[in-house]
Design a protein around this motif. Structure first.
Motif, PDB file in Angstrom:
ATOM      1  N   ASN A  66      -1.647 -10.997  10.311  1.00  0.00           N
ATOM      2  CA  ASN A  66      -1.108  -9.988   9.447  1.00  0.00           C
ATOM      3  C   ASN A  66      -0.720  -8.614   9.858  1.00  0.00           C
ATOM      4  OD1 ASN A  66      -1.894 -10.868   6.582  1.00  0.00           O
ATOM      5  ND2 ASN A  66      -3.768 -10.535   6.455  1.00  0.00           N
ATOM      6  N   SER A 113       2.659  -4.399  14.689  1.00  0.00           N
ATOM      7  CA  SER A 113       2.981  -2.892  13.906  1.00  0.00           C
ATOM      8  C   SER A 113       4.090  -3.665  13.394  1.00  0.00           C
ATOM      9  CB  SER A 113       2.727  -1.454  14.715  1.00  0.00           C
ATOM     10  OG  SER A 113       1.954  -1.761  14.910  1.00  0.00           O
ATOM     11  N   LEU A 169       1.624  -4.997  10.090  1.00  0.00           N
ATOM     12  CA  LEU A 169       1.627  -3.440   9.422  1.00  0.00           C
ATOM     13  C   LEU A 169       3.287  -2.800   9.157  1.00  0.00           C
ATOM     14  CD1 LEU A 169       0.805  -2.152   7.325  1.00  0.00           C
ATOM     15  CD2 LEU A 169       0.203  -0.131   8.914  1.00  0.00           C
ATOM     16  N   ARG A 225      -3.929  -6.031  15.981  1.00  0.00           N
ATOM     17  CA  ARG A 225      -3.539  -5.182  15.267  1.00  0.00           C
ATOM     18  C   ARG A 225      -1.831  -5.364  15.682  1.00  0.00           C
ATOM     19  NH1 ARG A 225      -6.174   0.686  14.220  1.00  0.00           N
ATOM     20  NH2 ARG A 225      -8.484  -0.391  12.830  1.00  0.00           N
ATOM     21  N   TYR A 238       1.067   3.617   2.279  1.00  0.00           N
ATOM     22  CA  TYR A 238       1.896   4.175   3.327  1.00  0.00           C
ATOM     23  C   TYR A 238       2.216   2.524   3.526  1.00  0.00           C
ATOM     24  CZ  TYR A 238      -2.597   1.159   4.099  1.00  0.00           C
ATOM     25  OH  TYR A 238      -4.158   0.470   4.085  1.00  0.00           O
ATOM     26  N   GLY A 239       2.945   1.178   3.441  1.00  0.00           N
ATOM     27  CA  GLY A 239       3.335   0.262   3.808  1.00  0.00           C
ATOM     28  C   GLY A 239       2.814  -1.018   3.412  1.00  0.00           C
ATOM     29  N   PHE A 271       1.913  -4.817   4.122  1.00  0.00           N
ATOM     30  CA  PHE A 271       1.710  -5.910   5.285  1.00  0.00           C
ATOM     31  C   PHE A 271       2.462  -7.353   5.388  1.00  0.00           C
ATOM     32  CE2 PHE A 271      -2.539  -3.148   4.978  1.00  0.00           C
ATOM     33  CZ  PHE A 271      -2.728  -2.951   5.617  1.00  0.00           C
ATOM     34  N   LYS A 305       0.934  -1.243  -0.347  1.00  0.00           N
ATOM     35  CA  LYS A 305       0.064   0.069  -0.287  1.00  0.00           C
ATOM     36  C   LYS A 305       1.113   1.587   0.345  1.00  0.00           C
ATOM     37  CE  LYS A 305      -3.886  -2.601   0.453  1.00  0.00           C
ATOM     38  NZ  LYS A 305      -4.637  -2.853  -0.861  1.00  0.00           N
ATOM     39  N   HIS A 333       5.039   0.256   8.298  1.00  0.00           N
ATOM     40  CA  HIS A 333       5.179   1.471   8.102  1.00  0.00           C
ATOM     41  C   HIS A 333       5.950   1.334   7.293  1.00  0.00           C
ATOM     42  CE1 HIS A 333       3.641   5.426   7.909  1.00  0.00           C
ATOM     43  NE2 HIS A 333       1.952   5.078   8.093  1.00  0.00           N
TER      44      HIS A 333
END
Length: 419
Positions: free
Chosen positions: A285, A326, A287, A324, A275-276, A278, A273, A289
């Motif tokens: 999953n 990170s 992210l 989520r 922005y980062g 996955f 994406k 970044h």
């Protein structure tokens, strides 16, 4: 001609006397009498020998009959009970549901012929050869010479041969395995093979189980999950009702509970994406970044990462309620910009750099505790007494490493990598 006739006419044959005829008749008749006498003598001798042999056999039969009538077990090395036990041992039970041992001796496109020591060979159809869908029995490892236990499921009326199954036995074993895995609270992998408006169908241990959408951690549709493998846990296992219910949410929660902040895991890039990226880390999953890819600025993520790439990442934070995670590769760079210039070096040095990072975090934590005690002297606490030994292990949750300030080296200099 006349002279020749005259010559023959002059020949006179003398008359044959009766004595000579009698002599010749006697010569020819004597051998005949002798031959007839020899044949008759031989026939009488053979007839006498056969009669004696027949009489001998008759006497033996009569003696055997008498023994069977008066003493039937005389000379027998085993008892009547032993005889019945032997019959029971070799007596074949062909009832449906009976398990039998058999040896495969021939295979064809539709199944396999099995010798089960019955009056005729038995047949194993290809659809009964495995719990999984196969086209040929060889795909299930069924080859001539293989000996296995089968279950009788029917009889072919055309030739009275029995129909066997391995699939039924494998189903029983699969249900038993699922009950065991449920009792051990184990996470398993299940491939999604179908779905409806209520959830998806996943295959686990050869059985088809149902995963309700309420038990799926992501908001994906059935079409999006088709042919994908999901981490699952057993919720309900009932063989009698053929009911198998699974949960992806429980499996994800347990997997995420094992993710320690600051730990290094191996993941696969799923999608990019602006922005980062996955990253799939064992069914979860996370992210990565764009600001956590490298210390150097990354203008275009596709120049550094591509879907399908395998890389090592550090877990920065973990929100269990929202599911989520990170991630960071920036914290694993030996020198700033290595993720862009030499990602292979980052992969090789990931654990080493993570250990260094954790030591600096532990150092920063110790300094923070010391400052707390220094500004609160009235508490009477010291690092060596009431707080107990310092634990350098990072907490499993509640810590976000994305904004940790830089730590000083032992000589007071700043580390070139910004933490």
């Amino acid at each position: 001609m006349a002279s020749l006739a005259q010559q023959f006419a002059g020949i006179v044959c003398p008359p044959i006397s009766s004595s000579r005829l009698t002599e010749r008749a006697t010569i020819f008749s004597k051998p005949k009498r002798t031959v007839n006498f020899v044949v008759t003598a031989k026939a009488v001798a053979i007839s006498n020998a056969q009669t004696k042999e027949r009489q001998k056999l008759k006497q033996l039969f009569e003696e055997a009959y008498e023994r069977c009538r008066t003493a039937p077990m005389e000379g027998v090395t085993f008892t009547l009970e032993d005889f019945h036990a032997a019959l029971n041992t070799y007596d074949f039970n062909s009832e449906i549901g009976t398990r039998v041992k058999g040896t495969v001796f021939m295979t064809d496109n539709n199944g396999a012929l099995v010798d089960i020591t019955a009056k005729s060979s038995a047949y194993l159809p290809v659809q009964e050869a495995s719990i999984h869908r196969i086209k040929r029995v060889e795909e299930a490892g069924i080859v001539p010479g293989m000996r296995e236990e089968f279950v009788i499921i029917g009889e072919n009326e055309a030739d009275d041969s029995l129909i066997l199954s391995l699939r039924s036995i494998q189903y029983e074993l699969a249900w038993e395995r699922c009950r065991q895995l449920q009792a051990e609270d184990v996470i398993v992998k299940g491939k999604v093979v179908g779905g409806n408006k209520g959830g998806v169908v996943a295959v686990v241990e050869g059985l088809r189980g149902f995963v309700p959408f309420s038990q799926i951690s992501s908001k994906s549709t059935a079409e999006e999950l088709l042919d994908k493998e999901l981490p699952l846990k057993f919720v309900d296992v009932e063989e009698e009702q053929s009911r198998l219910v699974l949960s992806n949410r429980k499996a994800m929660a347990d997997s995420q509970a094992q993710l320690g902040i600051g730990s290094v895991v191996t993941g696969t890039v799923q999608s990019l994406k602006p922005y980062g990226a996955f990253i799939d880390i064992g069914g979860i999953n996370g992210l990565l970044h764009v600001s956590q890819i490298s210390h150097d600025r990354v203008a275009d993520i596709s120049t550094v990462l591509q879907p399908g790439d395998t890389l090592k990442v550090m877990i920065l934070s973990h929100d269990r309620e929202r599911g989520r995670v990170s991630l960071s590769t920036k914290k694993l760079e030996p020198t700033p910009g290595d993720m862009i210039r030499n990602p292979k070096l980052v992969f090789e040095k990931a654990e080493e750099m993570a250990q260094t990072f954790r030591q600096r975090i532990a150092q920063a934590e110790a300094m923070a505790r010391a400052d707390m005690l220094r500004f609160q002297p009235e508490s009477g606490l010291t690092l060596s007494s009431d707080l107990g030994p310092h634990n350098s292990d990072l907490p499993a949750e509640g810590l976000d490493l994305s904004d940790v300030p830089p730590a000083d080296d032992s000589d007071g200099r700043k580390n070139p990598i910004e933490f």
